[in-house]
Structures are given as structure tokens and as C-alpha cells.
Design a protein around this motif. Structure first.
Motif, PDB file in Angstrom:
ATOM      1  N   UNK A 148      -8.401  61.448  -2.321  1.00  0.00           N
ATOM      2  CA  UNK A 148      -6.932  61.313  -1.793  1.00  0.00           C
ATOM      3  C   UNK A 148      -6.424  59.895  -2.155  1.00  0.00           C
ATOM      4  N   UNK A 149      -7.236  58.891  -2.109  1.00  0.00           N
ATOM      5  CA  UNK A 149      -6.691  57.707  -2.640  1.00  0.00           C
ATOM      6  C   UNK A 149      -5.926  57.474  -4.013  1.00  0.00           C
ATOM      7  N   UNK A 150      -6.757  58.331  -4.929  1.00  0.00           N
ATOM      8  CA  UNK A 150      -6.248  58.637  -6.286  1.00  0.00           C
ATOM      9  C   UNK A 150      -4.879  59.053  -6.397  1.00  0.00           C
ATOM     10  N   UNK A 151      -4.964  60.165  -5.596  1.00  0.00           N
ATOM     11  CA  UNK A 151      -3.676  61.034  -5.556  1.00  0.00           C
ATOM     12  C   UNK A 151      -2.458  60.086  -4.924  1.00  0.00           C
ATOM     13  N   UNK A 152      -2.735  59.030  -3.958  1.00  0.00           N
ATOM     14  CA  UNK A 152      -2.088  58.227  -3.401  1.00  0.00           C
ATOM     15  C   UNK A 152      -1.277  57.592  -4.517  1.00  0.00           C
ATOM     16  N   UNK A 153      -2.114  56.782  -4.924  1.00  0.00           N
ATOM     17  CA  UNK A 153      -1.880  55.810  -6.031  1.00  0.00           C
ATOM     18  C   UNK A 153      -1.088  56.407  -7.232  1.00  0.00           C
ATOM     19  N   UNK A 154      -1.559  57.466  -7.487  1.00  0.00           N
ATOM     20  CA  UNK A 154      -0.557  58.385  -8.690  1.00  0.00           C
ATOM     21  C   UNK A 154       0.852  58.485  -8.237  1.00  0.00           C
ATOM     22  N   UNK A 155       0.980  58.765  -6.860  1.00  0.00           N
ATOM     23  CA  UNK A 155       2.297  59.000  -6.398  1.00  0.00           C
ATOM     24  C   UNK A 155       3.243  57.964  -6.302  1.00  0.00           C
ATOM     25  N   UNK A 156       2.533  56.758  -5.793  1.00  0.00           N
ATOM     26  CA  UNK A 156       3.015  55.428  -5.982  1.00  0.00           C
ATOM     27  C   UNK A 156       3.529  55.081  -7.164  1.00  0.00           C
ATOM     28  N   UNK A 157       2.612  55.215  -8.205  1.00  0.00           N
ATOM     29  CA  UNK A 157       3.014  54.854  -9.696  1.00  0.00           C
ATOM     30  C   UNK A 157       4.152  55.570 -10.180  1.00  0.00           C
ATOM     31  N   UNK A 158       3.907  56.865  -9.832  1.00  0.00           N
ATOM     32  CA  UNK A 158       5.024  57.993 -10.203  1.00  0.00           C
ATOM     33  C   UNK A 158       6.436  57.489  -9.690  1.00  0.00           C
ATOM     34  N   UNK A 159       6.344  57.383  -8.506  1.00  0.00           N
ATOM     35  CA  UNK A 159       7.688  56.733  -7.767  1.00  0.00           C
ATOM     36  C   UNK A 159       8.296  55.591  -8.265  1.00  0.00           C
ATOM     37  N   UNK A 160       7.231  54.551  -8.702  1.00  0.00           N
ATOM     38  CA  UNK A 160       7.633  53.292  -8.992  1.00  0.00           C
ATOM     39  C   UNK A 160       8.174  53.153 -10.482  1.00  0.00           C
TER      40      UNK A 160
END
Length: 541
Positions: A148-160
């Protein structure tokens, strides 16, 4: 109750204990005066996570948003600099443009860009709301948590990456003063002041102080009824939201027990780990209830220092450093709530009623401040322990859109007042003095009367919740409606204490699921949902 519903849906045996006779904490509806139903503490919904509404099927259990259009109304005095002009924020962008253009066409154009900017910021930070702050070491938790942590970080990076053009501005919004941010966008005082009210709600700070821009962001980062960045009423009052969550939890098998005052959180020695662990609770009537885990929706102060013997360093099962962090948390707030039953609609001098039916001026939040200096002066007084001479006042008239709240022809009026400090200079007075409290409210009424000449004479009943009342009635430490000030050093990885941001506490089996945990204050539900998933993960489910 959000956490309870998720845990019950996962098959756990769940018991919710509520100290009062009515479920919901601060999100309650109470009939304090015959025929009038008040959202007694929390009064608007705009941060509640949409996924929770879907997951818990809250609409099936009676939850319904009532959108507000216009969402905001700022009147001015007939004999003031603006000559009785008023500012509206409408759902229709053109109507909002026209309203702002009365004061500045440049600002009317800039407001469109400002709203687009906030939309990008909301998209950027949204992945941070539906889980604990990301673990950048990628080592915390079990395999499911790390995924879940990896998915969250991926979503953050994608949004950034998508919103990389506003990253610098976003940093300013997280760290800077609201006044500087608003000055960079707009020139008209009435517009900047209306927007700046969101930067101080629930915080004892001024728009010119560092960190106030984040408080502004916190209040516009949600959505209601499918619309981003807006707030809405809940049909039947805020208690209807709590009622729908309770119904969903019960349908999943949870037991909800009101009139159950928790006196102590119990703990014992875990032979397996060689450490103390939470083992249940002790009620005021002497009843002991055993449990594998205990979740607290109370403030961190009440949970860790009052329900556990932690008021002295080293006492009880919590580490001294953790206790010290909790004890030194900033709880300054300055919020006071006045609930009124009135026999007629507020009649604004700058926009008089044309009938006994509500008009657009009654639909949204009414702001009685036209100049930034008014907020600055009020904040300075409150910082010195002086209830502001002219506090910030927001009026809402929920019965204008919800006829279930008051008898025909009569209305519920709510006044949210900012800059009423919990810690009053003893040379001035005390909230425990009823006369002192009433005099302050009379002063608030006189401010409203400047804009609404019929207001005071229309009031049939008033219920006053001072900071001291909020602490006594709802266990909100120092009357803080956010369970701790929304300061940058008390957010994310430091909420409720540094390195304890994943809803667990140092006492195994004890979790924090309220606004004192990430992502912070307001009727959001996110901490409850996130905490439930943490509990399930720790139990191997």
C-alpha cells in the motif's frame, strides 16, 4: 464510528462506547429548544471522504448532502467604504466573476486561476489523505502495508509530475502566511478577507503568521456532493451523518453503547512480547470490558494523559518522551459556538428580504469581516488572552435549505466565533463566569446587528459553547475542535507525536482513530478508516 464500521465489516466483534446519551461526538443534532434541531458543535460537511460514503453505503442509511448555492456571502455596511455592496461565491462561475468584479475586474479574472490552482493542489495532496504518511524507507510494516505504501508513493509521484508547474507555489501554501499568498493573487480587501477566514478557523493565529496558508488549504481540500472544495449541509443536521455511520456499523454487527463514560484504558503484561499491552477499558460505573485492541477517538491529550496515568513523565506504560510530546502539543484554538432559535429570517440591511422565503443571502456561510486588519486585530487580542473585541463571526442558516430543522416560518441560526481564547487573562475574566460568557456573546450579537438589524430581537433561545464548554461537554482538550492545532510541526509524521503517525501508540493494542491522528481535524472520517486498516493489518487480517 467509521473505524468501527470498517472493523465490523471485516468480521471483528466491535463495541463502541460513547460518553453522552447521543452518538456522534461533535457531529450531533440536538433539539435544545422545542421544535428546533441544532448541529450543536460541527455544523458543515466538506472534508468527509467520498470513498467512505461509498464503502459504508451511508446514503442507504439516510445520509444526504444539501448543496449550498451560493456557498458564501459577505455583506458590507451601507455607510461603509463599500456602500452596501455584497460579495457572493456562486456555483456558476460567471455569477461569481460578476460579483467579484464589483470590487476588482482584475481579481475576478485572477479568482478563476486561483480556483484552478487550488484544484491542482487538492489533486496533489489527495493521496496523502487515504493512508498514513508515506514511509520513504520502504521498510515499515508487513508485506501488505509495504505494498500500500508503494502504491501511495506512486500516486503521489504521478500527481507531482502532472502538477509539477505548481510545486513551488504548493510549498509556499504549506509553509507561508495566508496574507502573503492572497496578496500575490488579489488586490481587493473584501475578497482577500473572505478567503482569509478559512486560514484561521480552529486556530489561534492570524493570516499574517507562518503556517496559516496551510490552514486555509486544509479547509478547501475536500469535496461535498461531488463538488471539490465546497462545504454542504447534511439533511437533518450533522447528527444524521453520525446516524448513518452508526446504522452502517450496526448492520455489520457492531454494538454501539451510549451513556458509557470511559474512566480508564486498561493494560496488562504480555508474556509473549514481555511488554505492556492494552487489555480493555474501565467505565465510570466500575464495569470492566476486555478487548484485544482499543481504539480511541478522543484527543491525544485525553487518551494518553487522562485515560492512562501519563500526566507525569515515566508514569504508566508510555515512554516519557512520548508523554512529553503529547503534553506539550499546541492546543490553542479560540473557537466558540452559538446556536440560536429565531422567529424570523435574518434581514440584511444591504440586501433586504423581499418575502418570508429564504434568499441567496441565507444559503451559504455569511462573513461579517470586510478588511484583513479586522482579523489581525482580533488575533492579536486573542493571543494575549483577551477575547477579541470584534471576533471573526461566521453565520449559517441551515433551516433556509432544510425545513426539517425548525417550525414553519422560524429558523435555526448558527454563529461560529473565532478568537475566543481558552486561556483568558484572569484580570479580564473567565469562561466559567456565566456573566462574562453572556457579555461576550452580546458583543457578538451587536456586531451581527450592524449588518442584520433584526437579529438580536429575533432570537428566541441561544445555546453557548465556550472553549471551556467544548472541553467539558465533548472532552475537547482546551476546546480545540481539531484535536490539536494544525501547525506544520504537528502534522504528518508528527501527528500525534513524532514517529507515531501510523495510528498505533507505544502501548501495544492501543490506537488513535480521531482528528488527533493523520490527516488532521474536521469531520473527515479518514483517520478512522486508515486506523481500521492498520488494526486489521496488525491482526493479520
Amino acid at each position: 464510528m467509521v473505524a468501527a464500521a470498517y472493523l465490523a465489516k471485516s468480521g471483528l466483534d466491535v463495541l463502541v462506547l460513547e460518553r453522552r446519551a447521543i452518538l456522534g461526538g461533535a457531529a450531533i443534532t440536538e433539539e435544545l429548544y422545542p421544535g428546533f434541531k441544532f448541529s450543536r458543535a460541527s455544523y458543515l460537511a466538506g472534508l468527509f471522504r467520498p470513498q467512505i460514503i461509498k464503502d459504508l453505503e451511508l446514503e442507504k442509511y439516510g445520509f444526504e448532502y444539501i448543496p449550498r448555492n451560493p456557498s458564501s456571502f459577505t455583506p458590507s455596511l451601507l455607510n461603509g467604504p463599500y456602500g452596501g455592496k455584497s460579495l457572493f461565491f456562486w456555483e456558476d462561475a460567471q455569477k461569481t466573476w460578476d460579483s467579484i468584479a464589483q470590487f476588482s475586474k482584475k481579481d475576478a479574472d485572477a479568482f478563476v486561476e486561483y480556483e484552478n490552482f487550488l484544484g491542482k493542489v487538492r489533486e496533489l495532496i489527495e493521496p496523502l489523505l487515504d493512508g498514513p504518511p508515506p514511509d520513504l524507507t520502504f521498510r515499515a510494516g508487513n508485506a501488505k502495508e509495504r505494498k500500500r505504501n508503494v502504491q501511495q508513493i506512486y500516486s503521489l509521484l504521478k500527481s507531482a509530475v502532472k502538477n509539477r508547474d505548481i510545486l513551488g507555489q504548493c510549498y509556499q501554501l504549506f509553509t507561508g502566511p495566508a496574507s502573503q499568498i492572497l496578496d500575490s493573487w488579489f488586490e481587493s480587501e473584501i475578497l482577500k478577507t473572505t478567503l482569509a477566514t478559512d486560514a484561521v478557523i480552529g486556530g489561534l493565529l492570524s493570516p499574517s503568521q507562518m503556517g496559516s496558508a496551510y490552514v486555509l488549504l486544509h479547509h478547501v481540500m475536500g469535496e461535498a456532493a461531488g463538488k471539490k472544495g465546497v462545504w454542504a449541509y447534511v439533511k437533518g443536521g450533522m447528527g444524521a451523518l453520525s446516524g448513518s455511520i452508526a446504522a452502517s456499523a450496526r448492520s455489520a454487527g457492531a454494538e454501539l453503547r451510549p451513556n458509557s463514560f470511559v474512566k480508564r484504558i486498561l493494560y496488562d503484561f504480555d508474556k509473549t512480547t514481555g511488554k505492556q499491552k492494552a487489555s480493555g477499558v474501565l467505565l465510570n460505573d466500575g464495569t470492566e470490558i476486555s478487548s484485544r485492541v482499543v481504539l480511541s477517538n478522543a484527543t491525544p491529550y485525553h487518551t494518553f494523559l487522562e485515560l492512562l496515568p501519563g500526566l507525569r513523565d515515566g508514569a504508566g506504560p508510555l515512554p516519557a518522551d512520548f508523554q512529553r510530546q503529547i503534553r506539550l502539543t499546541d492546543y490553542s484554538c479560540g473557537a466558540l459556538k452559538i446556536n440560536c432559535a429565531v422567529d424570523s429570517l435574518p434581514n440584511f440591511a444591504c440586501l433586504p428580504n423581499t418575502s418570508d422565503k429564504p434568499g441567496p443571502q441565507h444559503h451559504g456561510t455569511v462573513h461579517f469581516e470586510n478588511f484583513m486588519e479586522e482579523i489581525e486585530l482580533a488575533a492579536r487580542e486573542a493571543a494575549m488572552g483577551i477575547p477579541a473585541t470584534r471576533p471573526l463571526i461566521e453565520m449559517t442558516v441551515p433551516s433556509a435549505l432544510d425545513s426539517t430543522l425548525a417550525p414553519p416560518g422560524k429558523h435555526v441560526v448558527q454563529l461560529f466565533v473565532q478568537f475566543a481564547p481558552y486561556k483568558v487573562n484572569p484580570n479580564i475574566g473567565s469562561w466559567s463566569d456565566q456573566t462574562f460568557k453572556e457579555q461576550f456573546v452580546d458583543r457578538c450579537f451587536s456586531i451581527v446587528d450592524e449588518y442584520v438589524p433584526n437579529f438580536s430581537s429575533s432570537v428566541l433561545y441561544r445555546d453557548i459553547l465556550s472553549p471551556l464548554d467544548l472541553e467539558y461537554l465533548l472532552a475537547l482538550h482546551e476546546g480545540n475542535i481539531m484535536h490539536g492545532a494544525l501547525c506544520l510541526h504537528q502534522l504528518g509524521y508528527s501527528r500525534p507525536a513524532y514517529n507515531w503517525h501510523r495510528y498505533r501508540s507505544p502501548l501495544k493494542g492501543l490506537y488513535l482513530c480521531g482528528s488527533g491522528a493523520h490527516p488532521g481535524g474536521g469531520v473527515m472520517g479518514a483517520a478512522g478508516k486508515n486506523c481500521a486498516f492498520q488494526v486489521l493489518s496488525d491482526l493479520g487480517l
